[in-house]
Design a protein around this motif. Structure first.
Motif, PDB file in Angstrom:
ATOM      1  N   ASP A 259      44.229  33.550  51.762  1.00 12.86           N
ATOM      2  CA  ASP A 259      43.249  34.551  51.337  1.00 12.86           C
ATOM      3  C   ASP A 259      43.240  34.753  49.826  1.00 12.86           C
ATOM      4  O   ASP A 259      42.398  35.481  49.307  1.00 12.86           O
ATOM      5  N   ASP A 260      44.170  34.118  49.108  1.00 11.48           N
ATOM      6  CA  ASP A 260      44.360  34.433  47.695  1.00 11.48           C
ATOM      7  C   ASP A 260      43.102  34.230  46.860  1.00 11.48           C
ATOM      8  O   ASP A 260      42.765  35.064  46.015  1.00 11.48           O
ATOM      9  N   GLU A 261      42.419  33.107  47.056  1.00 16.79           N
ATOM     10  CA  GLU A 261      41.255  32.819  46.221  1.00 16.79           C
ATOM     11  C   GLU A 261      40.184  33.898  46.402  1.00 16.79           C
ATOM     12  O   GLU A 261      39.604  34.379  45.418  1.00 16.79           O
ATOM     13  N   MET A 262      39.936  34.286  47.650  1.00 13.08           N
ATOM     14  CA  MET A 262      38.946  35.314  47.934  1.00 13.08           C
ATOM     15  C   MET A 262      39.357  36.656  47.315  1.00 13.08           C
ATOM     16  O   MET A 262      38.542  37.350  46.689  1.00 13.08           O
ATOM     17  N   ILE A 263      40.623  37.014  47.453  1.00 14.41           N
ATOM     18  CA  ILE A 263      41.105  38.290  46.911  1.00 14.41           C
ATOM     19  C   ILE A 263      41.029  38.284  45.398  1.00 14.41           C
ATOM     20  O   ILE A 263      40.558  39.238  44.764  1.00 14.41           O
ATOM     21  N   GLY A 264      41.492  37.194  44.788  1.00 14.06           N
ATOM     22  CA  GLY A 264      41.475  37.124  43.335  1.00 14.06           C
ATOM     23  C   GLY A 264      40.075  37.246  42.764  1.00 14.06           C
ATOM     24  O   GLY A 264      39.855  37.978  41.791  1.00 14.06           O
ATOM     25  N   ALA A 265      39.114  36.556  43.368  1.00 13.49           N
ATOM     26  CA  ALA A 265      37.736  36.637  42.876  1.00 13.49           C
ATOM     27  C   ALA A 265      37.187  38.042  43.009  1.00 13.49           C
ATOM     28  O   ALA A 265      36.504  38.556  42.106  1.00 13.49           O
TER      29      ALA A 265
END
Length: 351
Positions: A259-265
């Motif tokens: 989920d990191d990419e979605m959360i970071g964006a």
């Protein structure tokens, strides 16, 4: 969503903020309001209007929100809440419980915000997609199965929420209402896993653009800050941010590195996180004792995302993982106090 939140302006909670989710144990509205306002009395925190589902039908999550609907009524069947032609005992009971909760909140927020910047006060309602998945049409099937019924339901909810928010402003004039939509069924709606009445089939997945559009219209009812809450895995942060949510409230333990990419964006785009890190029922290990340890997962997430530690306390509100209805009153008080201490620990040591 207000102009200040759209443009990245100040929100009515401060750095090192803590808050609750919604539900509390017990049946005493005054005691619940006293507990919540006492735990979050410092101006940076975010108290909320408590929900007390232990009182029975009409005080539960779906029944409470169904009581807010404008020109749409419900009654309770053995299978759950069903749309009615006219208001009956169950609708009246739901509205009476909510009125009792508002009376108690008004009592314990006298002078709220006087002599200081306006303070946030969170009010919750079930969002349109969880409501559509949980309310039955007259034939016993979920409203989710009829797109026209969903549109009518969303319109009724929008009108009812507008009146509810106006009532909160009138009762607590020093407060800035923060609207939270509870959407625990949203992921199931998007994945097509909401079961039909027979239990043998599922309703088709709803197009993401349709889901986003309905949520956008609901969130736009409120000209202040908005939050969408879900305790389920797979919360669609990007969709919710595009729909206009200022913050998303979730159980942090359900996030994975995928989920990191979605959360970071989303966070880099200005989305705030209400990070559920304090257990909603008493842990097997006993009393809560390590505020810094409770927010260790938040720090780890921040490091993985490569985000500035200086933004951590401003971007994160510390909360329980979900509502506290299943806890004992003593543990609920302890959990809210622990959220406050954990938020302070996060601000003192963001690295």
């Amino acid at each position: 969503m207000s102009e200040s939140t759209q443009t990245g302006g100040a929100l009515p909670w401060g750095p090192a903020a803590a808050g609750g989710i919604g539900s509390m144990p017990g049946t005493d509205a005054r005691e619940a309001a006293r507990t919540v306002t006492g735990a979050f009395e410092a101006p940076q925190h975010l108290p909320h209007l408590p929900e007390l589902p232990a009182r029975g039908p009409g005080a539960d999550m779906l029944g409470r929100t169904a009581g807010l609907l404008a020109e749409m009524y419900v009654h309770l069947e053995p299978s759950g809440w069903r749309i009615s032609d006219r208001p009956g005992r169950d609708t009246r009971r739901a509205r009476a419980w909510l009125g009792e909760d508002l009376d108690a909140l008004e009592e314990f927020t006298q002078g709220y915000g006087e002599g200081e910047a306006p303070r946030g006060l969170k009010v919750s309602a079930v969002g349109p997609w969880t409501l559509a998945a949980g309310l039955e049409r007259r034939n016993g099937e979920a409203m989710l199965g009829d797109s026209g019924a969903v549109r009518d339901l969303a319109g009724s909810l929008a009108e009812g929420l507008a009146a509810h928010l106006a009532d909160v402003r009138r009762r607590v004039p020093g407060a800035v209402p923060v609207l939270q939509l509870d959407e625990p069924s949203l992921t199931a709606v998007l994945r097509g896993s909401v079961r039909t009445a027979s239990g043998y089939r599922t309703h088709p997945a709803v197009d993401r653009a349709v889901v986003e559009g309905v949520l956008r219209e609901l969130l736009a009812v409120h000209d202040g800050p908005t939050v969408v809450h879900s305790c389920a895995p797979g919360v669609p942060l990007g969709l919710l941010h595009r729909a206009g949510a200022d913050a998303v409230s979730l159980d942090l333990s359900l996030l994975t590195e995928r989920d990191d990419e979605m959360i970071g964006a989303a966070v880099e785009g200005g989305l705030r996180l209400f990070a559920g890190v304090v257990p909603s029922t008493a842990p097997d290990s006993g009393a809560l004792s390590d505020p810094a340890g409770s927010v260790g997962g938040v720090r780890s997430l921040w490091r993985r995302l490569g985000l500035s530690p200086g933004l951590l306390a401003e971007s994160v509100v510390v909360t329980p993982t979900c509502g506290l209805a299943g806890a004992s009153p003593a543990y609920a008080r302890q959990a809210l106090a622990h959220c406050v201490r954990a938020a302070r620990a996060l601000a003192d040591n963001p690295q």
